[in-house]
Enzyme design. Structure first.
Site, short mmCIF file in Angstrom:
data_model
loop_
_atom_site.label_atom_id
_atom_site.label_comp_id
_atom_site.label_asym_id
_atom_site.label_seq_id
_atom_site.Cartn_x
_atom_site.Cartn_y
_atom_site.Cartn_z
N ARG A 43 0.80 -1.23 0.00
CA ARG A 43 0.00 0.00 0.00
C ARG A 43 0.83 1.28 0.00
NH1 ARG A 43 -2.70 -4.06 1.73
NH2 ARG A 43 -0.68 -4.53 2.62
N THR A 44 1.81 1.35 0.89
CA THR A 44 2.53 2.62 1.03
C THR A 44 3.28 2.93 -0.27
OG1 THR A 44 2.79 2.06 3.36
CG2 THR A 44 4.11 3.90 2.53
N LYS B 260 26.14 -5.16 -3.10
CA LYS B 260 27.60 -5.16 -3.35
C LYS B 260 28.35 -4.55 -2.16
CE LYS B 260 26.58 -3.91 -8.10
NZ LYS B 260 26.59 -2.70 -8.93
N ARG C 195 11.54 3.54 3.46
CA ARG C 195 11.09 2.57 4.47
C ARG C 195 12.29 1.71 4.82
NH1 ARG C 195 5.84 -1.30 4.43
NH2 ARG C 195 4.93 0.69 5.01
N HIS D 274 5.07 5.82 11.45
CA HIS D 274 4.55 5.69 10.07
C HIS D 274 3.60 6.88 9.88
CE1 HIS D 274 3.45 4.07 6.32
NE2 HIS D 274 3.09 2.85 6.65
N1 CP Z 1 -0.20 -0.04 5.84
C1 CP Z 1 1.00 -0.31 5.30
O1 CP Z 1 2.03 0.28 5.64
O2 CP Z 1 0.96 -1.29 4.33
P1 CP Z 1 2.22 -1.78 3.47
O3 CP Z 1 3.17 -2.44 4.41
O4 CP Z 1 1.65 -2.71 2.44
O5 CP Z 1 2.84 -0.54 2.85
#
Ligand code: CP
Length: 304
Positions: A57-58, A86, A107, A135
């Site tokens: 999603r993110t 590497k 992330r 988040h």
């Molecule tokens: N809600 C969320 O962070 O989903 P993902 O891990 O799929 O990005």
């Protein structure tokens, strides 16, 4: 304006007015996110996306958001396809991709990484999840979902359910809710309680903290059940995970007599039964869609 070329690292860096500004802008973005209107607001701009941890999603909603605004994206969905394999270090990688891009989304499994990167590069950095830390863009879309469906955030009664120890979405959301006039309950197995330092911060902000292991205690006093996955990947000992796995399962039977809407940042494993999906209470797929207009609002605000 709070977001003008700013980093988005922690929800704690923004006040209620900043959050409300983004929620208002996100509403304006919705027709573009739904393909009913066009925009070239970010035409010619490039978003760098560095995902050292998996995401559906993110990552894809940032990509959709950027493209809906006429911009483009570069980056990787897993570090295994980058020169990290590497031996290149994070500092060198982000310095390079920062030079190629107008903003960076990152992330990483290590808490604090986004803040570290923001100190290295000149472009705005957006935290797409750092370990069990924060988040913040998920939190914005969570708040947007509540406001969009229930018409307000103030005066809501919200229960955060599941893995409150390792879940970064609930850490961010708890800090954001402390900026509003809400009742918050924390429902978790005793092994997965909200970290004490977060509870301490919330108490200092004037939030009445109520903790329980029994979901039945909150069901008829809750407007929003915010359910989370047990974060298997963050358990130091797999045996501990197996003991707690499946601690809560929200079913349509459990929800009988409750008016609460059910939210979940997703992915879900077994904590919400599929029989909730098509009920008026199950709102998590709608919530996932709102990631696009909210991230459009954020990108439009931070990219020069
Ligand atoms: N809600 C969320 O962070 O989903 P993902 O891990 O799929 O990005």
């Amino acid at each position: 304006m709070a977001f003008n070329q700013k980093d988005i690292i922690s929800i704690r860096d923004f006040d209620k007015k900043d959050i409300e500004y983004i929620l208002k802008l996100a509403k304006e973005m919705e027709p573009i996110a739904r393909s009913e209107k066009k925009s070239d607001a970010l035409s010619g701009k490039l978003l760098g996306m560095l995902f050292y941890e998996p995401s559906t999603r993110t990552r894809l909603s940032f990509e959709a958001a950027m493209k809906r605004l006429g911009g483009s994206t570069i980056g990787f969905a897993e570090a295994g396809t980058s020169s990290a394999t590497k031996g290149e270090n994070l500092t060198d990688t982000v310095r390079i991709v920062g030079e190629y891009s107008d903003a960076l989304v990152i992330r990483h499994n290590m808490e604090g990484t986004a803040r570290f990167v923001a100190n290295i590069v000149d472009v705005p950095v957006i935290n797409a999840g750092d370990g069990a830390g924060q988040h913040p863009t998920q939190t914005m879309l969570d708040l947007y979902t509540m406001k969009r469906i229930l018409g307000r955030i103030d005066d809501l009664r919200i229960a955060l359910v599941g893995d409150l120890k390792y879940g970064r979405t609930v850490h961010s959301l708890a800090y954001a809710l402390a900026k509003f006039d809400v009742d918050v309950s924390f429902v978790s197995p005793k092994e997965l309680k909200m970290p004490r330092e977060i509870l301490h911060d919330l108490s200092k902000s004037g939030v009445d903290v109520y903790e329980t292991e029994n979901i039945h205690e909150v069901l008829d006093k809750t407007d929003v059940l915010y359910v989370t996955r047990i974060q298997k990947e963050r358990f130091p000992d797999p045996a501990e995970y197996l003991k707690i796995k499946g601690a809560y399962t929200i079913t349509s039977k459990l929800l009988e007599g409750s008016d609460a809407i059910v939210m979940h940042p997703l992915p879900r494993i077994d904590e919400i039964s599929h029989d909730v999906d098509n009920t008026p209470q199950g709102r998590y797929f709608e919530q996932a869609f709102y990631g696009v207009p909210v991230r459009m609002a954020l990108l439009k605000s931070v990219i020069k």
